[in-house]
Design an enzyme around this catalytic site. Structure first.
Site, PDB file in Angstrom:
ATOM      1  N   ARG A 198       0.855  -1.187   0.000  1.00 31.36           N
ATOM      2  CA  ARG A 198       0.000   0.000   0.000  1.00 31.36           C
ATOM      3  C   ARG A 198       0.893   1.239   0.000  1.00 31.36           C
ATOM      4  NH1 ARG A 198      -2.597   3.152   4.551  1.00 31.36           N
ATOM      5  NH2 ARG A 198      -3.986   4.520   3.392  1.00 31.36           N
TER       6      ARG A 198
ATOM      7  N   HIS B 160      -3.043  10.869   0.484  1.00 30.73           N
ATOM      8  CA  HIS B 160      -2.552  10.615   1.846  1.00 30.73           C
ATOM      9  C   HIS B 160      -1.923  11.922   2.341  1.00 30.73           C
ATOM     10  CE1 HIS B 160      -1.061   7.247   4.712  1.00 30.73           C
ATOM     11  NE2 HIS B 160      -0.736   8.382   5.282  1.00 30.73           N
TER      12      HIS B 160
ATOM     13  N   GLU C  39      -7.495   8.510   6.008  1.00 26.49           N
ATOM     14  CA  GLU C  39      -7.787   9.146   7.292  1.00 26.49           C
ATOM     15  C   GLU C  39      -8.261  10.600   7.181  1.00 26.49           C
ATOM     16  OE1 GLU C  39      -4.489   8.731   9.980  1.00 26.49           O
ATOM     17  OE2 GLU C  39      -4.604   6.563   9.999  1.00 26.49           O
TER      18      GLU C  39
HETATM   19  C1  FCB Z   1      -1.425   7.296  10.501  1.00 22.49           C
HETATM   20  C2  FCB Z   1      -1.006   7.798   9.132  1.00 22.49           C
HETATM   21  C3  FCB Z   1       0.336   7.290   8.675  1.00 22.49           C
HETATM   22  C4  FCB Z   1       1.329   7.226   9.811  1.00 22.49           C
HETATM   23  C5  FCB Z   1       0.747   6.491  10.988  1.00 22.49           C
HETATM   24  C6  FCB Z   1       1.704   6.324  12.148  1.00 22.49           C
HETATM   25  O1  FCB Z   1      -2.296   8.210  11.079  1.00 22.49           O
HETATM   26  O2  FCB Z   1      -1.956   7.432   8.165  1.00 22.49           O
HETATM   27  O3  FCB Z   1       0.770   8.110   7.623  1.00 22.49           O
HETATM   28  O4  FCB Z   1       1.768   8.487  10.118  1.00 22.49           O
HETATM   29  O5  FCB Z   1      -0.400   7.148  11.436  1.00 22.49           O
END
Ligand code: FCB
Length: 448
Positions: A76, A120, A165
């Site tokens: 991914r 992202h 996220e």
């Molecule tokens: C998540 C993020 C990823 C990384 C992890 C530890 O929130 O998606 O990029 O920073 O945490």
């Protein structure tokens, strides 16, 4: 009851573009808002930036070889929007797309399933200057970008994630200002969340038009437990849960925002056009779940915007990012997803832990027993959830490499492989060796 992982279960590892690639402006790329943000004094621990990161943009072949060494079946990664569209819209930068084209071909040649995410967190800076996600048009800009990428890679990619996220984008970037674009504006935050969701829905439509691939979205969930049975603690915990866990999933799956949201945002909560919810609720094929921890909450009026503060648990193990290690909450949250939102294929798209790692020993090993145990117990929780009847299709360890951990810079390490910043040498840690054994044994190595 079967204690095995299902046939075809994807074993992977995850990264994201800005965290590993380096060379942020190479070959005609435009600056992203994270590039700009990380260069602002005081934003990132140690003054770190993603200028070099893991130099993956130039070392991707070596990194695919590393994935093979680990036995990964899937990888991914994310695509940097500003490599593809330097101004965010309009002119396509061919060399930027070529990079991901080569990466996808390299993965497929190595027998590794590519599992790209379109966004992202690194928004083209040009779009931030036009209002970023707080601008309603941003959803359309994102959909146009999705169409361009899908038209190029869609013949070879079988799984697409739209966003990573959205809660963190909004909470970090628009509520607390600790992430790009560094804003603290609740009204902008409510709009940004809504436009991220609309952008997701519009992008799903574009992906469907261009490909026959599986399409999903990645959310982070953090189960909220109350510190006591008191009415105030339980109410605060419900608000924290609405804000972090239901704000995105309720509109995606139930067609509305949680009841708590207008009260949480007060005058900053707008009336959203009813027709937007059909876009947001566009059918998806899978949900990506990023799980790291839970939190235990008590009422605290000073803790904006939820009025809930996290309480440290005596005796519990915490990682370097201050997150409680709690595998049973992963099993629970998977059950909660199914009961609240219905059966939907799930991929664990991130799970992992930051622990301080020693340098390699004279025998070449990097001993990271806490991370290895974190992986083992969380994979057991996934296996238990599958036995409970949850449809989990794959697991991606965060992360393949030690990398740029956003506002924490390079100080917090999550990698299965250690990266030496000066030489860029990668060394597989004990946790990575263990993960390879798990993969090769289809999970049997978890039982020790
Ligand atoms: C998540 C993020 C990823 C990384 C992890 C530890 O929130 O998606 O990029 O920073 O945490």
């Amino acid at each position: 009851m079967s204690r095995d992982f299902p046939a075809g279960f994807l074993w992977g590892a995850a990264t994201s573009a800005y965290q590993i690639e380096g060379s942020p402006l190479a070959d005609g790329a435009g600056p992203s808002n994270w590039h700009v943000f990380s260069h602002e004094p005081g934003r990132i621990a140690g003054g770190d930036t993603g200028d070099v990161a893991c130099d993956h943009y130039r070392r991707w072949r070596e990194d695919i070889a590393l994935m093979r060494e680990l036995g990964l079946g899937a990888y991914r990664f994310s695509i940097a929007w500003s490599r593809v569209l330097p101004e965010g819209t309009g002119r396509v930068n061919g060399p930027g797309l070529d990079f991901y084209d080569r990466l996808v071909d390299g993965l497929l040649a190595a027998g590794i399933t590519p599992f790209p995410t379109l966004f992202h967190w690194d928004l083209p800076q040009a779009l931030d200057e036009r209002g970023g996600w707080a601008a309603r048009d941003c959803a359309d800009w994102f959909a146009d970008y999705a169409r361009i990428v899908a038209a190029r890679l869609g013949d070879r990619v079988g799984h697409w994630s739209t966003l990573n996220e959205p809660w963190v984008v909004v909470d970090g970037g628009y509520v607390h200002g600790v992430h790009a674009p560094g804003r603290r504006d609740l009204a902008a935050a409510a709009q940004a969340a809504h436009n991220l969701l609309r952008g997701h829905g519009l992008a799903v439509r574009c992906l469907r038009a261009e490909t026959r691939a599986q399409v999903g979205i990645v959310v982070n969930l953090e189960p909220k437990d109350a510190a006591s049975d008191s009415e105030t603690d339980r109410a605060a915990t419900a608000r924290a849960d609405a804000y972090m866990n239901r704000w995105y999933l309720d509109p995606l799956r139930l067609g509305r925002y949680p009841d708590e949201m207008p009260a949480l945002f007060g005058a900053a909560w707008p009336r959203f056009p009813a027709e937007d919810f059909a876009v947001i609720g566009e059918a998806i094929d899978f949900l990506g779940l990023n799980y790291y921890t839970r939190s235990v909450n008590r009422a605290d009026p000073a803790a904006a915007p939820t009025g809930a503060a996290a309480v440290r648990q005596p005796g519990a193990l915490y990682t370097e990012t201050g997150w409680e290690v709690r595998p049973q909450s992963l099993r629970e949250v998977l059950g909660w997803l199914r009961s609240r939102y219905g059966a939907l294929p799930i991929y664990i798209t991130e799970n992992g832990a930051a622990f301080a790692d020693p340098a390699a020993d004279t025998d070449g090993r990097v001993r990271d027993p806490l991370r290895q145990e974190y992986l083992r117990t969380h994979l057991l929780a996934v296996r238990d959830a599958i036995a409970d009847g949850v449809d989990v299709r794959g697991y991606f360890a965060w992360s393949l490499l030690d990398n740029f951990e956003w506002a924490c810079g390079y100080a917090k390490t999550f990698g299965l492989a250690q990266v030496d910043g000066a030489s860029q040498r990668r060394t597989v840690k004990d946790s990575g060796r263990f993960y390879r054994d798990v993969i090769l044994s289809q999970g049997r190595a978890l039982d020790g």
